[in-house]
Design an enzyme around this catalytic site. Structure first.
Site, PDB file in Angstrom:
ATOM      1  N   SER A  65       5.374 -37.999 -31.000  1.00 36.44           N
ATOM      2  CA  SER A  65       5.340 -36.643 -31.565  1.00 36.44           C
ATOM      3  C   SER A  65       4.466 -36.522 -32.824  1.00 36.44           C
ATOM      4  CB  SER A  65       6.759 -36.145 -31.859  1.00 36.44           C
ATOM      5  OG  SER A  65       7.431 -36.994 -32.767  1.00 36.44           O
ATOM      6  N   ARG A  89      -3.562 -22.866 -18.008  1.00 38.47           N
ATOM      7  CA  ARG A  89      -2.172 -23.143 -17.650  1.00 38.47           C
ATOM      8  C   ARG A  89      -1.539 -24.149 -18.602  1.00 38.47           C
ATOM      9  NH1 ARG A  89      -3.953 -23.410 -11.573  1.00 38.47           N
ATOM     10  NH2 ARG A  89      -3.638 -21.265 -10.926  1.00 38.47           N
ATOM     11  N   GLN A  97     -12.107 -17.162 -24.802  1.00 35.86           N
ATOM     12  CA  GLN A  97     -12.962 -17.175 -23.616  1.00 35.86           C
ATOM     13  C   GLN A  97     -13.916 -15.994 -23.601  1.00 35.86           C
ATOM     14  OE1 GLN A  97     -10.783 -17.429 -19.926  1.00 35.86           O
ATOM     15  NE2 GLN A  97     -12.609 -17.723 -18.699  1.00 35.86           N
ATOM     16  N   GLN A  98     -15.129 -16.263 -23.156  1.00 35.89           N
ATOM     17  CA  GLN A  98     -16.145 -15.230 -23.040  1.00 35.89           C
ATOM     18  C   GLN A  98     -15.654 -14.092 -22.143  1.00 35.89           C
ATOM     19  OE1 GLN A  98     -19.772 -16.034 -20.630  1.00 35.89           O
ATOM     20  NE2 GLN A  98     -20.839 -15.868 -22.594  1.00 35.89           N
ATOM     21  N   ASN A 173      -3.751 -30.192 -29.682  1.00 37.27           N
ATOM     22  CA  ASN A 173      -3.376 -31.335 -30.500  1.00 37.27           C
ATOM     23  C   ASN A 173      -3.430 -32.598 -29.631  1.00 37.27           C
ATOM     24  OD1 ASN A 173      -0.695 -32.005 -29.345  1.00 37.27           O
ATOM     25  ND2 ASN A 173      -0.013 -30.079 -30.276  1.00 37.27           N
ATOM     26  N   ARG A 184      -5.445 -34.101 -15.547  1.00 35.48           N
ATOM     27  CA  ARG A 184      -6.759 -33.628 -15.122  1.00 35.48           C
ATOM     28  C   ARG A 184      -7.793 -34.739 -14.920  1.00 35.48           C
ATOM     29  NH1 ARG A 184      -5.272 -28.857 -13.040  1.00 35.48           N
ATOM     30  NH2 ARG A 184      -4.186 -27.573 -14.569  1.00 35.48           N
TER      31      ARG A 184
END
Length: 240
Positions: A65, A89, A97-98, A173, A184
């Site tokens: 943490s 998500r 965001q553009q 973070n 991912r």
């Protein structure tokens, strides 16, 4: 609508990141006050290798943490709206965001490699992108002619595909980044978000190796795949 390439840049990270994490960890186990320790960390009285070794050992115990005190901010371009929907998500993060309402001078796109390597698929994909660009322009002109004026683009954009390129500034973070990389960087992740995550991880390893040395897909830390055999990629044996 030209094709756009992926680009990931690290804009900023928390100053004195390793020392800050070390101080936060030590506060958990130390009777003294972290603020009194801070000058010693900055002037090198407690050297960086000592800090890195201590942080690494505590992280191995599962106590993570305190790494939330440090964050990284990235600028990303050359990703599709399909990819950005996956990124946002991840809840413990900040995104800018553009907007397709205001940026209307060009509509670049992302082409999946599987389509790009098949000539007939590539030709059909590019033809469709040209059709979309033409439809978008036509709809804007029609809406302006009917009084929609500066608001025309916010309605015309409804024809834009998930392949449309977007740009994002994102801040996470270190703890959130580790979770992001666990998911991912996995081979089961969609190719585009995985490629972006791999580039982000490389930047994190360069900036803060003590924290991100073991970053990546979850199987890299576990030594086995946490997925069921049905979903495993085969790189590591499954838990079963």
């Amino acid at each position: 609508m030209p094709q756009k390439d992926l680009r990931v840049e690290l804009l900023s990270s928390t100053p004195n990141a390793l020392s800050l994490i070390y101080a936060a960890f030590r506060q958990c186990y130390h009777a003294g006050f972290a603020a009194d320790m801070w000058p010693k960390l900055l002037d090198g009285e407690i050297d960086r290798q000592t800090q890195a070794d201590f942080v690494g050992k505590v992280l191995e115990s599962g106590h993570d943490s305190p790494i939330e005190h440090v964050s990284f901010t990235f600028a990303v371009e050359g990703i599709s709206r399909a990819c950005s929907h996956q990124i946002v998500r991840h809840r413990i993060a900040s995104y800018s965001q553009q907007s397709q309402r205001y940026v209307t001078d060009t509509m670049d796109y992302i082409m999946p490699p599987a389509i790009a390597k098949i000539p007939e698929a590539r030709e059909r994909f590019e033809r469709f992108m040209d059709e979309v660009g033409s439809a978008y322009g036509d709809l804007k002109d029609i809406l302006v002619a009917h009084g929609r004026k500066t608001k025309a683009n916010e309605d015309a954009r409804f024809v834009l595909p998930q392949a449309a390129e977007t740009k994002v500034v994102m801040t996470m973070n270190c703890r959130s980044l580790h979770h992001f990389f666990n998911l991912r960087c996995c081979m089961r992740a969609q190719w585009e978000v995985r490629r972006m995550a791999d580039l982000m991880l490389d930047l994190c390893k360069q900036e803060l190796p003590a924290i991100f040395r073991t970053g990546g897909a979850r199987c890299e830390q576990l030594g086995y795949c946490p997925e069921s055999p049905k979903f495993a990629c085969g790189k590591y044996p499954t838990r079963e």
